[in-house]
Design a protein around this motif. Structure first.
Motif, short mmCIF file in Angstrom:
data_model
loop_
_atom_site.label_atom_id
_atom_site.label_comp_id
_atom_site.label_asym_id
_atom_site.label_seq_id
_atom_site.Cartn_x
_atom_site.Cartn_y
_atom_site.Cartn_z
N ARG A 46 0.86 -1.10 -0.01
CA ARG A 46 -0.04 -0.08 0.03
C ARG A 46 0.75 1.30 0.16
NH1 ARG A 46 -5.34 -0.38 2.89
NH2 ARG A 46 -5.56 1.31 1.99
N ILE A 47 0.44 2.21 -0.82
CA ILE A 47 1.20 3.45 -0.77
C ILE A 47 0.23 4.61 -0.46
CG2 ILE A 47 3.00 2.74 -2.49
CD1 ILE A 47 1.45 4.12 -4.43
N ASN A 48 0.77 5.77 0.18
CA ASN A 48 -0.21 6.84 0.42
C ASN A 48 0.39 8.05 -0.27
OD1 ASN A 48 -1.79 8.79 1.52
ND2 ASN A 48 -0.81 8.66 3.59
N PHE A 83 0.37 14.39 -1.73
CA PHE A 83 0.63 14.86 -2.98
C PHE A 83 -0.52 15.23 -3.83
CE2 PHE A 83 2.06 13.92 -7.41
CZ PHE A 83 3.03 15.02 -7.71
N LEU A 84 -1.45 14.14 -4.03
CA LEU A 84 -2.81 14.47 -4.86
C LEU A 84 -3.21 15.58 -4.44
CD1 LEU A 84 -4.30 10.78 -5.11
CD2 LEU A 84 -2.92 12.24 -6.99
N ASP A 85 -3.45 16.11 -3.02
CA ASP A 85 -4.18 17.12 -2.49
C ASP A 85 -3.60 18.43 -3.24
OD1 ASP A 85 -6.10 15.69 -1.26
OD2 ASP A 85 -5.06 15.89 0.64
N GLU A 86 -1.96 18.38 -3.38
CA GLU A 86 -1.46 19.76 -3.78
C GLU A 86 -1.75 19.89 -5.35
OE1 GLU A 86 2.73 19.53 -2.91
OE2 GLU A 86 2.20 18.92 -0.78
N ILE A 87 -1.86 18.64 -6.10
CA ILE A 87 -1.99 19.06 -7.57
C ILE A 87 -3.55 18.77 -8.11
CG2 ILE A 87 0.38 18.27 -7.78
CD1 ILE A 87 -0.36 15.83 -9.15
N ILE A 88 -4.37 18.10 -7.60
CA ILE A 88 -5.68 17.71 -7.94
C ILE A 88 -6.85 18.20 -6.90
CG2 ILE A 88 -7.42 16.08 -9.10
CD1 ILE A 88 -4.90 14.23 -9.48
N ASP A 89 -7.83 19.00 -7.49
CA ASP A 89 -8.74 19.45 -6.54
C ASP A 89 -9.70 18.28 -6.05
OD1 ASP A 89 -11.87 20.20 -6.63
OD2 ASP A 89 -10.73 22.10 -6.15
N PRO A 90 -9.86 18.19 -4.49
CA PRO A 90 -10.61 17.33 -3.90
C PRO A 90 -11.85 16.80 -4.55
CG PRO A 90 -9.99 18.80 -2.36
CD PRO A 90 -9.56 19.61 -3.78
N MET A 129 -4.60 9.04 -9.94
CA MET A 129 -6.02 8.70 -9.30
C MET A 129 -6.15 7.10 -9.49
SD MET A 129 -7.07 11.23 -7.54
CE MET A 129 -8.53 10.04 -6.96
N ARG A 130 -5.64 6.58 -10.56
CA ARG A 130 -5.77 5.07 -10.81
C ARG A 130 -5.01 4.50 -9.60
NH1 ARG A 130 -2.77 1.24 -14.06
NH2 ARG A 130 -3.92 -0.38 -14.20
N ILE A 131 -3.68 4.97 -9.48
CA ILE A 131 -2.80 4.36 -8.46
C ILE A 131 -3.28 4.46 -7.05
CG2 ILE A 131 -0.67 4.65 -7.21
CD1 ILE A 131 0.51 5.88 -9.96
N LYS A 132 -4.22 5.48 -6.88
CA LYS A 132 -4.52 5.77 -5.41
C LYS A 132 -5.97 4.66 -5.49
CE LYS A 132 -7.12 9.07 -2.48
NZ LYS A 132 -6.95 8.24 -1.11
N PHE A 133 -6.62 4.58 -6.42
CA PHE A 133 -7.64 3.69 -6.38
C PHE A 133 -7.04 2.16 -6.24
CE2 PHE A 133 -10.33 0.75 -8.69
CZ PHE A 133 -11.41 0.74 -8.21
N LEU A 134 -6.15 1.82 -7.03
CA LEU A 134 -5.64 0.52 -7.02
C LEU A 134 -5.04 0.33 -5.36
CD1 LEU A 134 -4.16 -0.14 -10.37
CD2 LEU A 134 -6.28 -0.97 -9.53
N SER A 135 -4.45 1.07 -5.11
CA SER A 135 -3.79 1.19 -3.61
C SER A 135 -4.85 1.09 -2.52
CB SER A 135 -2.85 2.14 -3.28
OG SER A 135 -2.30 2.12 -2.10
N ASP A 136 -5.90 1.91 -2.58
CA ASP A 136 -6.86 1.97 -1.47
C ASP A 136 -7.79 0.69 -1.44
OD1 ASP A 136 -5.91 4.20 -0.87
OD2 ASP A 136 -7.67 5.78 -1.39
N LEU A 137 -8.20 0.33 -2.83
CA LEU A 137 -9.58 -0.85 -2.95
C LEU A 137 -8.76 -1.96 -3.44
CD1 LEU A 137 -12.28 1.56 -4.13
CD2 LEU A 137 -11.87 0.62 -1.71
N GLY A 138 -7.81 -1.91 -4.11
CA GLY A 138 -7.21 -3.33 -4.73
C GLY A 138 -6.47 -4.25 -3.60
#
Length: 66
Positions: free
Chosen positions: A6-8, A12-19, A56-65
């Motif tokens: 798992r990676i967090n 980083f995402l919060d800095e570059i992509i609007d929530p 976001m795909r990386i986050k998705f796979l990390s969180d739910l995969g």
């Protein structure tokens, strides 16, 4: 990640992509029948960059995969 690590990257995402944009992309992957980047580009590419979709795909796979 595919091996179960798992990676967090949320900080980083919060800095570059609007929530709200993060939620929309994440919801796309959640409702999609495939985690294919090509399919995501076809659906989201007119609104979001390739980098945003990939991250976001990386986050998705990390969180739910795992």
């Amino acid at each position: 990640m595919n091996a179960g690590t798992r990676i967090n990257i949320a900080y980083f995402l919060d800095e570059i992509i609007d929530p709200d944009d993060q939620d929309e992309i994440f919801d796309y992957f959640r409702s999609s029948t495939s985690d294919s980047l090509n399919e995501a580009y076809k659906e989201l590419g007119s609104v979001y960059s390739e980098e945003e979709i990939r991250l976001m795909r990386i986050k998705f796979l990390s969180d739910l995969g795992n």
